[in-house]
Scaffold this active site. Structure first.
Site, mmCIF file in Angstrom:
data_model
loop_
_atom_site.group_PDB
_atom_site.id
_atom_site.type_symbol
_atom_site.label_atom_id
_atom_site.label_comp_id
_atom_site.label_asym_id
_atom_site.label_seq_id
_atom_site.Cartn_x
_atom_site.Cartn_y
_atom_site.Cartn_z
ATOM 1 N N SER A 241 85.827 144.863 -69.793
ATOM 2 C CA SER A 241 86.842 144.638 -68.771
ATOM 3 C C SER A 241 87.059 143.131 -68.670
ATOM 4 C CB SER A 241 86.321 145.160 -67.435
ATOM 5 O OG SER A 241 85.130 144.464 -67.120
ATOM 6 N N LYS A 242 88.047 142.738 -67.895
ATOM 7 C CA LYS A 242 88.346 141.302 -67.745
ATOM 8 C C LYS A 242 87.108 140.525 -67.279
ATOM 9 C CE LYS A 242 92.488 140.046 -68.854
ATOM 10 N NZ LYS A 242 93.269 141.212 -69.037
ATOM 11 N N ARG A 243 86.353 141.169 -66.396
ATOM 12 C CA ARG A 243 85.178 140.481 -65.858
ATOM 13 C C ARG A 243 84.124 140.269 -66.940
ATOM 14 N NH1 ARG A 243 80.535 141.533 -62.708
ATOM 15 N NH2 ARG A 243 80.637 143.771 -63.079
ATOM 16 N N HIS A 244 84.045 141.221 -67.851
ATOM 17 C CA HIS A 244 83.036 141.124 -68.895
ATOM 18 C C HIS A 244 83.669 141.050 -70.271
ATOM 19 C CE1 HIS A 244 79.366 141.332 -66.722
ATOM 20 N NE2 HIS A 244 79.704 142.417 -66.088
ATOM 21 N N ALA A 247 88.215 138.737 -71.209
ATOM 22 C CA ALA A 247 89.053 137.591 -70.879
ATOM 23 C C ALA A 247 89.186 136.704 -72.123
ATOM 24 C CB ALA A 247 88.400 136.816 -69.755
#
Ligand code: GLU
Length: 474
Positions: A241-244, A247
């Site tokens: 995900s963006k958090r992990h 990005a």
């Protein structure tokens, strides 16, 4: 390995290059470098709507930052339309492809029918043998004539042997109704023209590979060898995900990681060499063996990245870290033109922080006044009992001839002795007084870096605070 190895990285600039993409690039680059081959870069930008300049910049800048240098000029698919059109024409002329005029409704009906029979939805080959040429106003797609029988065998360098029956594959679209070529066609044309010998990519492409091999065969060109890398998962074993990790790779630079730490981290995501954890780039290229890459998905482990970053920070020369620290501080709006020398600060901080961001956070106090004391630290350490010791140490420090860590240490020692208290009983209030918080390099080094003027004026500020506290108590 016989013959020259030529690998490529073929990102689409439709989203920001993330850690999964960079890991693919790294493995492809390492494989080429390991075998003294070439590593080529191809930008798959045929989707003009979704491709962006910003995403392209992340690819180019990210690879440069990490030192994943490519050979030859970059190939842009958007500049190769004529070539793709020529190949599509050739396949049509050789009866290896055909026009298909199915409407979306027909395709939907085909899909439903196959599903009702419990089969995978697939195109039924309606126009395969009709040889119908488009009339004025027709806008057919072009489909590749996938072989009807036999198997496609992939001897994948990571996954091992994968066998797919041609009966499972339908006739895939190679040109859309506007004439534009599709992914599987462009990849094959480019891999062939660029002389790619080994394709290293994510295993999300594994189901494209048999189709691509069939197109290679149709074009009378040997298919390259394939190495499909398993996915990278987040620390909980779920999709990125963006958090992990999903990005942009440049965010790792923003967050203060060193490129060699990220590379070292990535090489260990799905590959190992005994129980070795630390690999310089030179060692990686020497030791890398794609056959030893894991088949199973690898999960991100942020603590490991931090640990590696700390390791490389410690190993780095202070000059280099000073440049990175300077950039970060300037970004934060800190004026670094005054004392102390950034190299001195970097030299001290690189031994104790995890990232450049943390370093900048803990170093700005050497260049500008802190706005407020850390509440807990001030409550605990700037108390009335610290008044006399701090007054004492201020006086001793003010009278020092030389402002260096040894003299400072001796001065604090002397003050502690005079007050008949332990070193720490002065050092910690002193730290809070001059840094605003409870964390800093050792107190003598902190004061040395801070300089005498700043130290004395901050001590005065803290003494005033304690005096107000004393007055409030009376
Ligand atoms: N452009 C494709 C992607 O970004 C990669 C294609 C390939 O490696 O064959 O997923």
């Amino acid at each position: 390995m016989t013959g020259k190895v030529i690998t490529r990285f073929a990102p689409s600039p439709t989203g920001f290059l993330h850690i999964g993409g960079i890991r693919t690039a790294l493995f492809s680059w390492l494989f080429a470098r390991r075998h003294n081959g070439e590593f080529l870069l191809r930008i798959e930008d045929t989707d003009r709507e979704r491709s962006t300049e910003a995403a392209l910049n992340v690819i180019l800048e990210g690879m440069e930052w990490l030192g994943l240098d490519h050979d030859r000029d970059i190939v842009y698919q958007s500049q190769r339309t004529e070539k793709y059109e020529a190949v599509i024409r050739e396949l049509l002329e050789r009866d290896l492809a055909y026009y298909c005029y199915c409407t979306p409704e027909e395709l939907e009906a085909m899909r439903k029918e196959a599903m009702s029979r419990g089969e995978k939805p697939r195109y039924n080959g309606k126009y395969r043998d009709l040889g119908r040429r488009p009339a004025e106003g027709d806008t057919p797609v072009v489909r590749f004539k996938n072989p009807l029988d036999g198997d496609v065998v992939i001897d994948d360098l990571i996954q091992g042997r994968v066998v797919i029956s041609n009966r499972e594959l339908d006739d895939l679209i190679i040109a859309r109704s506007d004439g534009s070529p599709t992914y599987n066609l462009t990849v094959v044309v480019d891999d062939a023209d660029m002389g790619i010998t080994h394709v290293v990519r994510g295993d999300d492409h594994l189901n494209n590979t048999p189709r691509q091999i069939n197109i290679f065969n149709a074009l009378d060109h040997d298919a390259p060898k394939y190495a499909h890398l398993p996915l990278i998962l987040d620390p909980e074993g779920k999709k990125l995900s963006k958090r992990h990790g999903a990005a942009s790779v440049l965010e790792y630079r923003e967050q203060g990681y060193l490129p060699e730490a990220l590379l070292n981290y990535l090489v260990r995501l799905g590959w190992s060499h005994g129980d070795q954890e630390i690999f310089s780039t030179g060692e990686m290229t020497e030791l890398f063996d794609i056959a030893r890459a894991n088949k199973a998905a690898a999960a991100l482990n942020p603590d490991k990245l931090t640990w590696l970053n700390q390791h490389y920070l410690r190993e780095s020369k202070a000059e280099r870290i000073a440049c990175l620290l300077k950039r970060k501080l300037v970004e934060l709006g800190v004026d670094v033109t005054g004392a102390p020398d950034l190299k001195e600060v970097a030299g001290v901080q690189k031994e104790r922080v995890k990232t450049i961001v943390e370093m900048a956070d803990q170093s700005r106090l050497f260049y500008e006044e802190f706005a407020e004391y850390d509440e807990t630290a001030a409550k605990k350490h700037l108390r009335p009992v610290a008044l006399e010791p701090l007054r004492q140490v201020r006086e001793t420090l003010a009278g020092l001839d030389a402002w260096d860590r040894e003299s400072i240490h001796a001065a604090i020692d002397a003050a502690a002795e005079q007050q008949a208290i332990k070193f720490g009983k002065i050092a910690q209030p002193l730290r809070v007084a001059v840094t605003g918080g409870a964390v800093s390099p050792s107190i003598d080094v902190t004061l040395e870096l801070l300089g005498r003027d700043r130290t004395l004026s901050r001590l005065a500020r803290a003494l005033e605070l304690i005096e107000r506290r004393v007055a409030a108590q009376e």
